[in-house]
Design an enzyme around this catalytic site. Structure first.
Site, short mmCIF file in Angstrom:
data_model
loop_
_atom_site.label_atom_id
_atom_site.label_comp_id
_atom_site.label_asym_id
_atom_site.label_seq_id
_atom_site.Cartn_x
_atom_site.Cartn_y
_atom_site.Cartn_z
N CYS A 2 0.85 -1.18 0.00
CA CYS A 2 0.00 0.00 0.00
C CYS A 2 0.88 1.23 0.00
O CYS A 2 2.09 1.15 0.14
CB CYS A 2 -0.91 0.01 1.23
N ARG A 27 1.06 1.56 -6.06
CA ARG A 27 1.22 0.65 -4.93
C ARG A 27 -0.12 0.11 -4.42
O ARG A 27 -0.14 -0.79 -3.57
CB ARG A 27 1.93 1.35 -3.78
N TRP A 74 -4.06 -1.53 -1.10
CA TRP A 74 -4.10 -2.80 -1.84
C TRP A 74 -4.59 -3.82 -0.82
O TRP A 74 -3.88 -4.20 0.09
CB TRP A 74 -2.72 -3.15 -2.37
N GLY A 99 1.29 -3.46 5.61
CA GLY A 99 1.84 -4.68 6.18
C GLY A 99 0.74 -5.63 6.58
O GLY A 99 -0.42 -5.49 6.16
N HIS A 505 11.07 -35.99 -30.36
CA HIS A 505 9.81 -36.30 -31.03
C HIS A 505 9.35 -35.15 -31.92
O HIS A 505 8.14 -34.97 -32.14
CB HIS A 505 8.73 -36.64 -29.99
N LYS A 606 -2.89 -6.19 -19.66
CA LYS A 606 -2.55 -6.74 -18.35
C LYS A 606 -3.59 -7.73 -17.87
O LYS A 606 -3.26 -8.78 -17.34
CB LYS A 606 -2.40 -5.59 -17.34
#
Length: 611
Positions: A2, A27, A74, A99, A505, A606
């Site tokens: 974050c 972030r 986040w 954290g 192969h 994305k």
């Protein structure tokens, strides 16, 4: 992962906080908020979604005050929502936190027993309650923060405001980044340099366990023992874009180098070494249900499919449960055999991959228990799942996936141990040994990143090649597939990955003096070491160029290859995590040397949200 920003000075803080958060949005971008103090009144503004939503609210509310903290989130605990957005408050305390608090559930129980009421689903809110209690006991804010973190097990970058002490911010860090920005009559804090470059070029990097007290006039730093210390001031001359990328040329390169941290975050709070077990928050499968499973079906696309193939080796080896790895884009277009005795696992970085989501819904509709391995809490896939395992990799900006892949591998290994323990196929000592090996992986990734100069030399030599072949056996086969995909995605060179035994192969017809062949050859019995040496001899006999990924002490293959890249030796099931790193670097440097747009390669997106 974050973003945190803080300000104290003689200017209005809210615009400075929002401006700093804009530069940290890479972030975290599922919610954001600010807390501003004005005449002992705490004003908090929060909003879900992109930062512009918060910006609009701040413009409308215009919270006054010359001191404040902000956060862009986040999500790791609790879905994205206004209530779960930071800053979190309790009484007159506001906190922002980056954290994970591993013991937050037990702390919440203790606090509730003392009359505390929580307003969010997050682990971070615990800090506000703990600090408030310590302040009510008469401690000063710095001492209250110290007393609170002493009760917490986990990681943190933490910034704290309180209306009862309105002239200073206290911040501290342990295993999560925090920098201090120095100004004239004003001072700053942030998770990263980009947030503050428009205000200052002078920074102090906090060290583990440091606690800083920030006022408009001064910044005082104390170590774990409470002793005042001096940390060096660094002058940063990066441009804002360079700073956003942490000094790296591209986001992809930054994200490759973030993998030790990302893998550590995937592991954090989940390994119970003393018990030889794994803890997943939200796990709701009983031992009886796990023992009744007859098959696991993994659904994924692209890089996530490759991690699923590696996961098959892990789960079948440790849990002795059959695993099928399905291309999600094909799954619905036949009549798949799925029933209530199956576990369907969808793997996706974004949690929005349309093919995977559609296949996941199909498997669930046919009775399978639905599990998601994903990097984004609150995504469509985690909402569809019966339960989810988050990889906690943090936002991945580069289109070509790197840290998402390695954290998926680690999550799958944890799952394999968990299932093995529940099914009785892994004893406590055996599980402890596997988990002990897993704890070594972040350091191994740090060590293998040191091979970058060797990879750069190889890249320069073969950057003009038209074709590449990647070979691996056993658990190295999906690594070969992923290595080829990375090279294709960003260098636009044709590349193919094969199981080593398949070379004779068909692919052997392609070998000539113009064909570089990347052989992933760690010295392990499960990877059929002698057989992969045979593949190398077959390539040499036809004039092909051999680039070998080998263990540090392997001198035999070193004599056979044209180029070698040495990596730390890991156990067979975890070697894919380590062996993948040089292949990511190879793709990156070849693409960069060819002048390609590494972060946004042509024709790719994305998150693939259409079928």
């Amino acid at each position: 992962m974050c973003g945190i920003v803080g300000y104290v000075g003689d200017k209005e803080s809210a615009p400075i906080l929002v401006s700093g958060l804009k530069r940290l949005e890479y972030r975290g971008y599922d919610s954001a908020g600010v807390a501003v103090l004005n005449q002992r009144k705490l004003n908090v503004v929060r909003a879900t979604g992109k930062l512009r939503n918060l910006e609009n609210r701040v413009v409308a509310d215009q919270p006054p005050g010359n001191i404040g903290i902000g956060h862009t989130r986040w999500a790791t605990h609790g879905r994205p929502s206004d209530e779960n957005a930071h800053p979190h408050t309790y009484k007159d305390v506001a906190v922002v936190h980056n954290g994970i608090i591993e013991n937050h559930l037990s702390l919440k129980e203790q606090l509730r027993s003392r009359g505390h009421v929580f307003s969010s689903e997050t682990d971070s809110e615990v800090f506000a309650h703990l600090i408030s209690e310590e302040l009510e006991r008469g401690l000063e804010l710095p001492d209250a923060v110290r007393a609170a973190i002493a009760q917490v097990k986990g990681t943190y970058a933490l910034a704290v405001l309180t209306a009862s002490d309105p002239s200073r911010i206290v911040c501290t860090k342990d295993a999560s980044p925090m920098v201090l920005g120095l100004g004239q009559g004003q001072n700053f804090l942030a998770s990263d340099v980009p947030a503050l470059l428009e205000h200052t070029r002078d920074f102090v990097y906090m060290e583990e366990g440091d606690l800083a007290v920030i006022t408009a006039a001064a910044v005082d730093i104390f170590n774990r023992q409470g002793q005042k210390v001096n940390r060096p001031t660094r002058r940063i001359d990066w441009t804002p874009m360079m700073a956003e990328k942490g000094g790296h040329k591209h986001f992809m390169h930054k994200e490759i180098w973030e993998q030790p941290r990302a893998v550590a975050d995937t592991l954090r709070g989940r390994m119970l070494l003393s018990e030889g077990d794994v803890h997943f928050e939200g796990w709701n499968l009983s031992a009886e249900k796990v023992r009744s499973l007859t098959k696991i079906t993994i659904l994924a696309c692209g890089t996530s499919w490759h991690s699923g193939v590696a996961g098959k080796h892990m789960i079948e080896s440790l849990a002795r449960l059959p695993v099928e790895v399905e291309l999600a884009s094909e799954f619905r277009y036949r009549d798949p055999i799925v029933d209530g005795t199956h576990l369907a696992i969808a793997i996706s970085q974004s949690g929005e991959t349309a093919d995977t989501l559609a296949a996941f819904k199909e498997a669930k509709a046919r009775g399978a228990t639905a599990m998601a391995i994903c990097n984004v809490i609150g995504s469509a896939m985690t909402r569809e799942a019966d339960f989810s395992v988050l990889t906690n990799a943090g936002p991945e900006i580069g289109v070509a996936s790197t840290k998402a892949f390695t954290t998926q591998l680690v999550a799958l290994f944890l799952l394999a141990v968990k299932l093995g323990r529940m099914r009785g196929t892994l004893s406590v000592p055996a599980a402890q040994e596997h988990l002990t090996q897993l704890t070594k992986v972040p350091k191994m990734i740090e060590d293998v990143l040191k091979c970058e100069p060797a990879v750069t030399r190889v890249s320069r030599e073969y950057m003009d090649s038209q074709d590449f072949l990647f070979l691996g056996r056993g658990p190295m086969h999906p690594v070969a597939l992923e290595g080829a995909l990375k090279l294709k995605e960003i260098s636009y060179i044709h590349a193919e990955g094969y199981a080593g035994g398949e070379m004779k192969h068909g692919p052997i017809a392609l070998i000539d003096e113009k064909m570089p062949v990347v052989v992933i050859a760690p010295k392990q019995p499960h990877v059929a070491y002698e057989k992969i040496i045979g593949n190398i001899e077959e390539v040499r006999a036809r004039g092909g160029k051999v680039i070998a990924i080998i263990d540090e002490d392997d001198e035999h293959v070193a004599t056979l290859a044209d180029q070698v890249i040495r990596i730390p030796a890991a156990c067979a099931l975890l070697a894919p995590v380590v062996a993948t790193i040089p292949l990511q670097l190879l793709a990156y440097h070849v693409a960069d040397l060819r002048g390609n747009d590494v972060d946004q390669p042509r024709n790719l997106a994305k998150s693939v949200t259409v079928e």
